[in-house]
Design a protein around this motif. Structure first.
Motif, PDB file in Angstrom:
ATOM      1  N   VAL A   1       0.850  -1.025   0.093  1.00  0.00           N
ATOM      2  CA  VAL A   1      -0.381  -0.167  -0.626  1.00  0.00           C
ATOM      3  C   VAL A   1       1.316   1.175   0.086  1.00  0.00           C
ATOM      4  O   VAL A   1       1.696   1.074   0.984  1.00  0.00           O
ATOM      5  N   ILE A   2       0.528   1.897  -0.773  1.00  0.00           N
ATOM      6  CA  ILE A   2       1.358   2.596  -1.272  1.00  0.00           C
ATOM      7  C   ILE A   2       0.997   4.175  -1.264  1.00  0.00           C
ATOM      8  O   ILE A   2      -0.135   4.807  -1.302  1.00  0.00           O
ATOM      9  N   GLU A   3       2.041   5.550  -0.489  1.00  0.00           N
ATOM     10  CA  GLU A   3       1.474   7.196  -0.060  1.00  0.00           C
ATOM     11  C   GLU A   3       1.444   7.132  -1.659  1.00  0.00           C
ATOM     12  O   GLU A   3       2.809   7.380  -2.009  1.00  0.00           O
ATOM     13  N   VAL A   4       0.318   8.442  -2.079  1.00  0.00           N
ATOM     14  CA  VAL A   4       1.216   9.400  -2.853  1.00  0.00           C
ATOM     15  C   VAL A   4       0.966  10.396  -2.335  1.00  0.00           C
ATOM     16  O   VAL A   4      -0.022  10.918  -1.633  1.00  0.00           O
ATOM     17  N   LEU A   5       2.235  11.199  -3.168  1.00  0.00           N
ATOM     18  CA  LEU A   5       2.422  12.518  -2.338  1.00  0.00           C
ATOM     19  C   LEU A   5       1.768  13.231  -2.967  1.00  0.00           C
ATOM     20  O   LEU A   5       1.413  13.670  -3.948  1.00  0.00           O
ATOM     21  N   ARG A   6       1.486  14.365  -1.600  1.00  0.00           N
ATOM     22  CA  ARG A   6       1.218  15.837  -2.104  1.00  0.00           C
ATOM     23  C   ARG A   6       2.371  16.171  -2.182  1.00  0.00           C
ATOM     24  O   ARG A   6       2.646  16.942  -0.803  1.00  0.00           O
ATOM     25  N   LEU A   7       2.904  16.544  -3.441  1.00  0.00           N
ATOM     26  CA  LEU A   7       4.157  17.410  -2.890  1.00  0.00           C
ATOM     27  C   LEU A   7       3.998  19.385  -2.446  1.00  0.00           C
ATOM     28  O   LEU A   7       5.078  19.643  -1.844  1.00  0.00           O
ATOM     29  N   SER A   8       3.276  19.810  -2.667  1.00  0.00           N
ATOM     30  CA  SER A   8       3.106  20.990  -2.020  1.00  0.00           C
ATOM     31  C   SER A   8       3.340  21.316  -0.429  1.00  0.00           C
ATOM     32  O   SER A   8       3.315  21.860   0.567  1.00  0.00           O
ATOM     33  N   ALA A   9       2.334  19.840   0.088  1.00  0.00           N
ATOM     34  CA  ALA A   9       2.718  19.765   1.631  1.00  0.00           C
ATOM     35  C   ALA A   9       4.074  19.139   2.013  1.00  0.00           C
ATOM     36  O   ALA A   9       4.188  19.759   3.669  1.00  0.00           O
ATOM     37  N   LEU A  10       5.192  18.964   1.211  1.00  0.00           N
ATOM     38  CA  LEU A  10       5.908  18.514   1.464  1.00  0.00           C
ATOM     39  C   LEU A  10       7.328  19.446   1.177  1.00  0.00           C
ATOM     40  O   LEU A  10       8.878  19.136   1.834  1.00  0.00           O
ATOM     41  N   THR A  11       6.983  19.965   0.061  1.00  0.00           N
ATOM     42  CA  THR A  11       8.017  21.195  -0.258  1.00  0.00           C
ATOM     43  C   THR A  11       7.649  23.001   0.394  1.00  0.00           C
ATOM     44  O   THR A  11       6.421  23.272  -0.173  1.00  0.00           O
ATOM     45  N   PRO A  12       8.943  23.358   0.071  1.00  0.00           N
ATOM     46  CA  PRO A  12       8.508  25.146   0.692  1.00  0.00           C
ATOM     47  C   PRO A  12       7.737  25.147  -0.428  1.00  0.00           C
ATOM     48  O   PRO A  12       8.213  25.187  -1.623  1.00  0.00           O
ATOM     49  N   GLY A  13       6.942  26.404   0.030  1.00  0.00           N
ATOM     50  CA  GLY A  13       6.076  27.290  -1.841  1.00  0.00           C
ATOM     51  C   GLY A  13       5.436  28.447  -1.088  1.00  0.00           C
ATOM     52  O   GLY A  13       5.467  28.141   0.459  1.00  0.00           O
ATOM     53  N   PRO A  14       4.700  29.154  -2.161  1.00  0.00           N
ATOM     54  CA  PRO A  14       3.998  30.079  -1.473  1.00  0.00           C
ATOM     55  C   PRO A  14       2.624  29.613  -0.992  1.00  0.00           C
ATOM     56  O   PRO A  14       1.710  28.520  -1.120  1.00  0.00           O
ATOM     57  N   ALA A  15       2.403  30.672   0.336  1.00  0.00           N
ATOM     58  CA  ALA A  15       0.753  29.715   0.161  1.00  0.00           C
ATOM     59  C   ALA A  15      -0.137  31.153  -1.072  1.00  0.00           C
ATOM     60  O   ALA A  15       0.407  31.494  -1.605  1.00  0.00           O
TER      61      ALA A  15
END
Lengths: 159, 177
Positions: A129-143
């Motif tokens: 069972v593999i997690e699909v990543l949400r990159l915006s939550a793992l890497t810095p970025g603007p609101a």
């Protein structure tokens, strides 16, 4: 075979970070490249190591392994070049990975309210069972509301 | 000879830049942003102490015409290990005199890439963007990024105190004489 209403058939790239595998939607993955020189310069974004130069484009490098597995990668075999979308702007990021990547097409189970913010959904593949990543939550970025103004003078805000 | 309009429009824009070093790190700045370059020895006698400055990166000011400029230690500003500076850049249209280690060369950049949106710290005001030169990445300085409005306000207060102290000691000296 028909999909259940809760799942979505999509293509994903499976990536390896240490002992674990994770997935990213294939639409967000641009390229898998050999590690290259990281150019470092002073900055205050502690999650970033610097930038790599790839085909004239300068791409920020962010090791997400520690957040996901609890430790940094021992070996970096590739950089996965992914894109994140902020409004109309596409922003590239390089993610070091420790093994080969694999392209698969499967149903994704969307994340539930109980899942971590970095989980976009779940895949079942090869008995895992593999997690699909949400990159915006793992890497810095603007609101979303804090997008910078484009460079008006000279610069090519290429993305 | 007239070039076809399409050829003209595809000529890359260029900008002359100065490559310089701070604590071993290379930076670029538009040459049009640098009004004057002086050696540190050359300005030593003109610099005034700012003992009440709350900014570690600014310890001195210098009077240029009717303006007071603040001497910014670039290494401290960028969080680098400070080394003895040898040159000062007087930055045009700012109140910053920048202490740097040395100049590498002048060159031309043809492309400035905006900083990735992943960079979300103070660096967004420090740099105009990044440029690639000889297969290396060089950050291009924003000359207005060294002193914020809040920092300038603090420095003006410190300058006012320093001026008042100087005036008091001068008056005291006059009475003693």
């Amino acid at each position: 075979m028909t999909s259940s209403p809760e799942t979505l058939l999509q293509s994903f790239v499976l990536l390896r970070l240490g002992e674990r595998r994770f997935a990213l939607p294939a639409s967000q993955v641009a390229e898998l490249v050999a590690p290259s020189r990281i150019f470092r310069f002073p900055h205050k974004s502690s999650a970033l190591e610097g930038v790599i130069l790839r085909r004239g484009r300068m791409i920020a490098v962010c090791d997400i392994a520690e957040q996901l597995t609890g430790k940094k990668l021992d070996t970096r075999r590739f950089n996965l070049l992914a894109t994140r979308k902020y409004g109309q702007q596409l922003d590239w990021i390089a993610i070091p990975v420790s093994g080969e990547c694999e392209l698969i097409t499967v149903d994704m189970m969307p994340a539930s309210a109980n899942d971590s913010p970095h989980v976009d959904g779940w895949l079942s593949h090869g008995g895992e069972v593999i997690e699909v990543l949400r990159l915006s939550a793992l890497t810095p970025g603007p609101a979303d509301t804090l997008l910078p103004e484009p460079l008006h003078n000279f610069a090519e805000a290429r993305s | 000879m007239h070039l076809p309009a399409s050829a003209k429009s595809h000529q890359p824009r260029t900008e002359q830049i100065i490559l310089f070093r701070i604590s071993g790190q290379t930076f670029a700045i538009s040459s049009s942003s640098v009004q004057e370059v002086r050696s540190v020895d050359n300005i030593a006698g003109m610099a005034r102490d700012l003992p009440e400055s709350h900014l570690r990166k600014v310890r001195h000011s210098i009077r240029r015409g009717d303006r007071t400029l603040y001497i910014v230690n670039a290494a401290v500003h960028f969080g680098l290990q400070p080394q003895p500076a040898s040159l000062v850049f007087f930055l045009r249209r700012t109140r910053t005199a920048l202490l740097i280690d040395g100049i590498d060369k002048m060159t031309t950049m043809t492309r400035l890439q905006a900083l990735s949106l992943a960079f979300q710290g103070e660096e967004r005001s420090w740099y105009r963007g990044l440029t690639a030169l000889d297969q290396a990445v060089v950050p291009v300085i924003n000359p207005e990024g060294f002193l914020s409005l809040e920092e300038l306000t603090l420095l003006e207060t410190a300058q006012f105190s320093a001026d008042a102290r100087t005036l008091t000691s001068e008056n005291h000296g006059a009475h003693v004489q």
